[in-house]
Enzyme design. Structure first.
Site, PDB file in Angstrom:
ATOM      1  N   SER A 141      -1.878   6.404   3.331  1.00  0.00           N
ATOM      2  CA  SER A 141      -1.468   5.666   1.968  1.00  0.00           C
ATOM      3  C   SER A 141      -2.099   6.519   1.059  1.00  0.00           C
ATOM      4  CB  SER A 141      -2.316   3.991   1.801  1.00  0.00           C
ATOM      5  OG  SER A 141      -1.601   3.677   0.832  1.00  0.00           O
ATOM      6  N   ASP A 151       7.534  -1.774   5.618  1.00  0.00           N
ATOM      7  CA  ASP A 151       6.459  -1.266   4.362  1.00  0.00           C
ATOM      8  C   ASP A 151       6.894  -2.037   3.111  1.00  0.00           C
ATOM      9  OD1 ASP A 151       4.495  -0.216   2.807  1.00  0.00           O
ATOM     10  OD2 ASP A 151       4.296   1.366   4.147  1.00  0.00           O
ATOM     11  N   HIS A 189       2.378  -1.949   5.996  1.00  0.00           N
ATOM     12  CA  HIS A 189       1.854  -0.894   5.321  1.00  0.00           C
ATOM     13  C   HIS A 189       0.514  -0.631   6.177  1.00  0.00           C
ATOM     14  CE1 HIS A 189       1.192   2.100   2.183  1.00  0.00           C
ATOM     15  NE2 HIS A 189       0.149   1.665   2.071  1.00  0.00           N
TER      16      HIS A 189
HETATM   17  C1  MLT Z   1      -0.288   5.227  -3.871  1.00  0.00           C
HETATM   18  O1  MLT Z   1      -0.545   4.669  -4.928  1.00  0.00           O
HETATM   19  O2  MLT Z   1      -0.770   6.355  -3.656  1.00  0.00           O
HETATM   20  C2  MLT Z   1       0.609   4.407  -3.305  1.00  0.00           C
HETATM   21  O3  MLT Z   1       1.252   3.515  -3.749  1.00  0.00           O
HETATM   22  C3  MLT Z   1      -0.167   3.667  -1.855  1.00  0.00           C
HETATM   23  C4  MLT Z   1      -1.229   2.961  -2.355  1.00  0.00           C
HETATM   24  O4  MLT Z   1      -2.339   3.426  -2.461  1.00  0.00           O
HETATM   25  O5  MLT Z   1      -1.162   1.606  -2.610  1.00  0.00           O
END
Ligand code: MLT
Length: 205
Positions: free
Chosen positions: A107, A157, A188
């Site tokens: 992520s 996701d 996700h």
């Molecule tokens: C981010 O902000 O890097 C992406 O949206 C993934 C997350 O951290 O939720």
């Protein structure tokens, strides 16, 4: 680019099998340096693990760079934090005598790993990007020949648009990276499928 490496809170687990490249573990939003250690042990038994904590706080949750909204990144901050992370990795390599690491990012951690590939080609031996998206509106042109990338996305996701992970895959491929991509019937969150695919990909490096 930073001249001196920033101090990042981190954990380091030395290798018991020095033949394998070290893993650079990069957690998701709200995680910390301990989050991905069990995953690292599972997918790459015996490898050295270097696991920094993101230095940005969003409502008390550690991240690797600032965002303006979900999926909308503060790209100036991303560039700066990426360069800081690259300096940290280089310093750790020098101090500990580590080979070029393979990043394993989830992520937010996958997004800064993608940014590391694009801003610091050659720093990483490869990268497993779990639920990554395109980090830049106008990505820099780089050559990534010899760099191996695993991209695992979830078809359900709610955070990563399919077009964004596909654009990242295309960009990395066009840059010369050897990209292995799987769109999994998942959201996700990670599953055993991610573990099995990452483990197999790492073993074949
Ligand atoms: C981010 O902000 O890097 C992406 O949206 C993934 C997350 O951290 O939720």
């Amino acid at each position: 680019m930073s001249d001196t490496a920033p101090t990042l809170i981190h954990r380091f687990e030395p290798a018991t099998d020095a033949a394998r490249p070290p893993l650079l573990l990069l957690h998701g939003t709200g995680g910390d340096e301990s989050d991905l250690i069990p995953l690292g042990r599972l997918v790459a038994p015996g490898t050295a693990l270097l696991s920094p904590r993101g230095a940005v706080l969003e409502n008390g949750m550690p991240r690797f760079f600032r965002r303006l909204a979900e999926g909308v990144f503060d790209e100036d901050d991303l560039r700066r934090r990426t360069d800081d992370l690259a300096a940290f990795v280089r310093q750790q390599q020098a101090e500990r005598g580590l080979a070029a690491p393979v990043a394993l990012g989830f992520s937010n951690g996958a997004n800064i790993a993608a940014s590391l590939l694009l801003r610091h080609p050659g720093l990483l031996r490869g990268a497993a990007l779990l639920r990554a998206m395109m980090p830049f509106r106008e990505p820099p042109a780089v050559r990534l020949d010899g760099t191996e990338v695993l991209l695992l996305s979830g078809t359900n996701d709610p955070i990563v648009p399919a077009a964004s992970s596909a654009a990242l895959a295309r960009l990395l491929e066009d840059s010369g990276a050897a990209v292995t991509q799987h769109a999994l019937p998942l959201g996700h969150g990670l599953s055993q499928m991610d573990v099995a695919l990452t483990r197999g990909w790492l073993a074949a490096l």
